[in-house]
Design a protein around this motif. Structure first.
Motif, PDB file in Angstrom:
ATOM      1  N   ASN A  11       1.826   6.969  -3.836  1.00 43.38           N
ATOM      2  CA  ASN A  11       1.901   7.695  -5.098  1.00 43.38           C
ATOM      3  C   ASN A  11       1.840   6.639  -6.190  1.00 43.38           C
ATOM      4  O   ASN A  11       2.783   5.850  -6.360  1.00 43.38           O
ATOM      5  CB  ASN A  11       3.205   8.495  -5.182  1.00 43.38           C
ATOM      6  N   ALA A  12       0.740   6.618  -6.932  1.00 46.18           N
ATOM      7  CA  ALA A  12       0.519   5.565  -7.914  1.00 46.18           C
ATOM      8  C   ALA A  12       1.263   5.799  -9.221  1.00 46.18           C
ATOM      9  O   ALA A  12       1.364   4.896 -10.044  1.00 46.18           O
ATOM     10  CB  ALA A  12      -0.979   5.429  -8.194  1.00 46.18           C
ATOM     11  N   ASN A  13       1.760   7.026  -9.414  1.00 49.28           N
ATOM     12  CA  ASN A  13       2.461   7.354 -10.658  1.00 49.28           C
ATOM     13  C   ASN A  13       1.565   7.064 -11.866  1.00 49.28           C
ATOM     14  O   ASN A  13       2.004   6.513 -12.875  1.00 49.28           O
ATOM     15  CB  ASN A  13       3.778   6.575 -10.746  1.00 49.28           C
ATOM     16  N   GLY A  14       0.283   7.454 -11.714  1.00 52.16           N
ATOM     17  CA  GLY A  14      -0.716   7.184 -12.749  1.00 52.16           C
ATOM     18  C   GLY A  14      -1.485   5.925 -12.403  1.00 52.16           C
ATOM     19  O   GLY A  14      -0.982   4.808 -12.566  1.00 52.16           O
ATOM     20  N   ILE A  15      -2.711   6.086 -11.878  1.00 52.66           N
ATOM     21  CA  ILE A  15      -3.427   4.932 -11.320  1.00 52.66           C
ATOM     22  C   ILE A  15      -3.844   3.930 -12.396  1.00 52.66           C
ATOM     23  O   ILE A  15      -3.892   2.725 -12.148  1.00 52.66           O
ATOM     24  CB  ILE A  15      -4.638   5.396 -10.479  1.00 52.66           C
ATOM     25  N   ARG A  16      -4.105   4.387 -13.607  1.00 55.05           N
ATOM     26  CA  ARG A  16      -4.476   3.440 -14.669  1.00 55.05           C
ATOM     27  C   ARG A  16      -3.308   2.520 -14.998  1.00 55.05           C
ATOM     28  O   ARG A  16      -3.475   1.303 -15.124  1.00 55.05           O
ATOM     29  CB  ARG A  16      -4.964   4.190 -15.900  1.00 55.05           C
ATOM     30  N   ALA A  17      -2.125   3.091 -15.127  1.00 49.28           N
ATOM     31  CA  ALA A  17      -0.934   2.275 -15.385  1.00 49.28           C
ATOM     32  C   ALA A  17      -0.642   1.356 -14.206  1.00 49.28           C
ATOM     33  O   ALA A  17      -0.263   0.191 -14.383  1.00 49.28           O
ATOM     34  CB  ALA A  17       0.264   3.169 -15.667  1.00 49.28           C
ATOM     35  N   ALA A  18      -0.824   1.875 -12.977  1.00 49.02           N
ATOM     36  CA  ALA A  18      -0.569   1.064 -11.792  1.00 49.02           C
ATOM     37  C   ALA A  18      -1.493  -0.150 -11.749  1.00 49.02           C
ATOM     38  O   ALA A  18      -1.064  -1.258 -11.391  1.00 49.02           O
ATOM     39  CB  ALA A  18      -0.744   1.912 -10.538  1.00 49.02           C
ATOM     40  N   TYR A  19      -2.747   0.041 -12.124  1.00 50.77           N
ATOM     41  CA  TYR A  19      -3.681  -1.086 -12.143  1.00 50.77           C
ATOM     42  C   TYR A  19      -3.295  -2.113 -13.198  1.00 50.77           C
ATOM     43  O   TYR A  19      -3.439  -3.326 -12.984  1.00 50.77           O
ATOM     44  CB  TYR A  19      -5.116  -0.590 -12.339  1.00 50.77           C
ATOM     45  N   ARG A  20      -2.793  -1.661 -14.308  1.00 49.72           N
ATOM     46  CA  ARG A  20      -2.360  -2.617 -15.338  1.00 49.72           C
ATOM     47  C   ARG A  20      -1.187  -3.459 -14.843  1.00 49.72           C
ATOM     48  O   ARG A  20      -1.003  -4.595 -15.284  1.00 49.72           O
ATOM     49  CB  ARG A  20      -1.956  -1.878 -16.620  1.00 49.72           C
ATOM     50  N   ARG A 265       7.001  -4.342  -9.508  1.00 50.98           N
ATOM     51  CA  ARG A 265       6.600  -3.003  -9.084  1.00 50.98           C
ATOM     52  C   ARG A 265       5.435  -2.512  -9.938  1.00 50.98           C
ATOM     53  O   ARG A 265       5.396  -2.754 -11.139  1.00 50.98           O
ATOM     54  CB  ARG A 265       7.755  -2.021  -9.242  1.00 50.98           C
ATOM     55  N   TRP A 266       4.500  -1.815  -9.315  1.00 47.33           N
ATOM     56  CA  TRP A 266       3.436  -1.179 -10.090  1.00 47.33           C
ATOM     57  C   TRP A 266       3.483   0.342  -9.956  1.00 47.33           C
ATOM     58  O   TRP A 266       2.673   1.058 -10.525  1.00 47.33           O
ATOM     59  CB  TRP A 266       2.053  -1.719  -9.724  1.00 47.33           C
ATOM     60  N   SER A 267       4.460   0.846  -9.211  1.00 49.74           N
ATOM     61  CA  SER A 267       4.745   2.274  -9.112  1.00 49.74           C
ATOM     62  C   SER A 267       6.209   2.413  -8.716  1.00 49.74           C
ATOM     63  O   SER A 267       6.829   1.446  -8.237  1.00 49.74           O
ATOM     64  CB  SER A 267       3.859   2.943  -8.063  1.00 49.74           C
ATOM     65  N   ASP A 268       6.763   3.616  -8.900  1.00 46.82           N
ATOM     66  CA  ASP A 268       8.122   3.840  -8.406  1.00 46.82           C
ATOM     67  C   ASP A 268       8.128   4.129  -6.910  1.00 46.82           C
ATOM     68  O   ASP A 268       9.195   4.229  -6.301  1.00 46.82           O
ATOM     69  CB  ASP A 268       8.823   4.955  -9.185  1.00 46.82           C
ATOM     70  N   HIS A 269       6.948   4.255  -6.295  1.00 43.69           N
ATOM     71  CA  HIS A 269       6.798   4.408  -4.855  1.00 43.69           C
ATOM     72  C   HIS A 269       6.225   3.118  -4.260  1.00 43.69           C
ATOM     73  O   HIS A 269       5.523   2.361  -4.949  1.00 43.69           O
ATOM     74  CB  HIS A 269       5.827   5.539  -4.513  1.00 43.69           C
ATOM     75  N   ALA A 270       6.496   2.886  -2.992  1.00 44.23           N
ATOM     76  CA  ALA A 270       5.883   1.783  -2.256  1.00 44.23           C
ATOM     77  C   ALA A 270       4.796   2.326  -1.339  1.00 44.23           C
ATOM     78  O   ALA A 270       4.947   3.417  -0.777  1.00 44.23           O
ATOM     79  CB  ALA A 270       6.930   1.050  -1.424  1.00 44.23           C
ATOM     80  N   PRO A 271       3.702   1.586  -1.163  1.00 43.72           N
ATOM     81  CA  PRO A 271       2.656   2.023  -0.240  1.00 43.72           C
ATOM     82  C   PRO A 271       3.144   2.046   1.208  1.00 43.72           C
ATOM     83  O   PRO A 271       3.957   1.213   1.615  1.00 43.72           O
ATOM     84  CB  PRO A 271       1.562   0.962  -0.419  1.00 43.72           C
TER      85      PRO A 271
END
Length: 278
Positions: A11-20, A265-271
């Motif tokens: 769960n990327a919690n918004g992929i654009r923000a995750a990429y940043r 962290r780039w999301s509140d979830h881990a892959p």
């Protein structure tokens, strides 16, 4: 022996923000073959631009712009064979279930990227979650019948067992750990010859996490952004790979890519990353 098929879900919690924040760097070093993403919250053009030309993208956005959204991206090892939104029902499920077949060196593997509603106890949001879980349950036997090598991955927004939530006693009346929610997962992973589950038998799917971590607390996949939850590892395990028995038997490696620190962290979830030796 051929290299295993690596399937990752987050769960990327918004992929654009995750990429940043570093998702691209993680993906570049992780050698993933099939990537399932939930809470994409971006357009297909945006996602394609972020991933790059080496990825083939399937994307089901939510009806409401900027909400939910599920995607599956694959590289050359896994060629797209079939795409379906097979959990259709009488309410809006856009952005929550994307199902596709992939041809992996002549073997067909079915992957579902799923984002279950978060819900809220005793509200209409929870009613929506019950309806989605009903459809989820109804789809699993058909999915296995379609292909004995299938896996449902994603943010399923339920902690199945007390081992899956650090503070489970304080959450038994909250969405995500309600007894009725957990009963669905009893049935999903219940043995087919065990009559204890709901209306007669389990569906026989395998929680890959518990294959590798049978009876331990965690490891967790989600931590609240509030307070010191991440630093104290006060987490929930709500991200899954639920595989058919035939595919589960081929799982040779399982990892949760927990960030080294809160700041990384780039999301509140881990892959959740699993290797399947086909």
């Amino acid at each position: 022996m051929a290299r295993p098929l690596r399937i990752a879900s987050v769960n990327a919690n918004g992929i654009r923000a995750a990429y940043r924040k570093g998702m691209g760097e993680w993906l570049a070093r992780r050698d993933v073959d099939i990537l399932a993403v939930q809470e994409v919250r971006a357009s297909s053009d945006d996602v394609t631009a972020l991933l790059g030309d080496e990825w083939a993208l399937l994307h089901d956005p939510a009806t409401a712009k900027g909400r939910a959204g599920v995607a599956i991206a694959s590289r050359r090892k896994a060629e797209i064979h079939r795409v379906d939104l097979a959990i259709e029902q009488d309410h809006d499920t856009a952005g929550r279930w994307l199902e596709a077949d992939y041809d992996v060196d002549g073997t067909i593997v079915t992957v579902v990227s799923c984002y279950v509603n978060s819900g809220e106890a005793d509200t209409p949001k929870q009613d929506e979650k019950w309806r989605f879980l009903d459809a989820f349950e109804a789809r699993l036997p058909k999915l296995r019948e379609h292909n004995p090598l299938a896996v449902v991955v994603g943010d399923l927004n339920v902690g199945h067992r007390t081992l899956d939530i650090r503070n489970w006693k304080g959450n038994v009346k909250r969405a995500g750990f309600l007894p009725r929610e957990r009963a669905y997962f009893d049935r999903f992973v219940g043995a087919e010859d065990d009559p204890r589950y709901n209306d007669g038998a389990g569906l026989g799917y395998v929680d890959i996490h518990r294959r590798f971590h049978p009876d331990v607390e965690g490891p967790y996949t989600w931590w609240s952004q509030r307070g010191q939850a991440f630093d104290n590892d006060t987490g929930w395990r709500i991200d899954y790979q639920l595989a058919t028995p035939d595919l589960a038997a081929k799982a040779v490696r399982y990892e949760i890519d927990r960030a080294p620190s809160y700041s990384e962290r780039w999301s509140d979830h881990a892959p959740v990353v699993v290797d399947y030796q086909l």
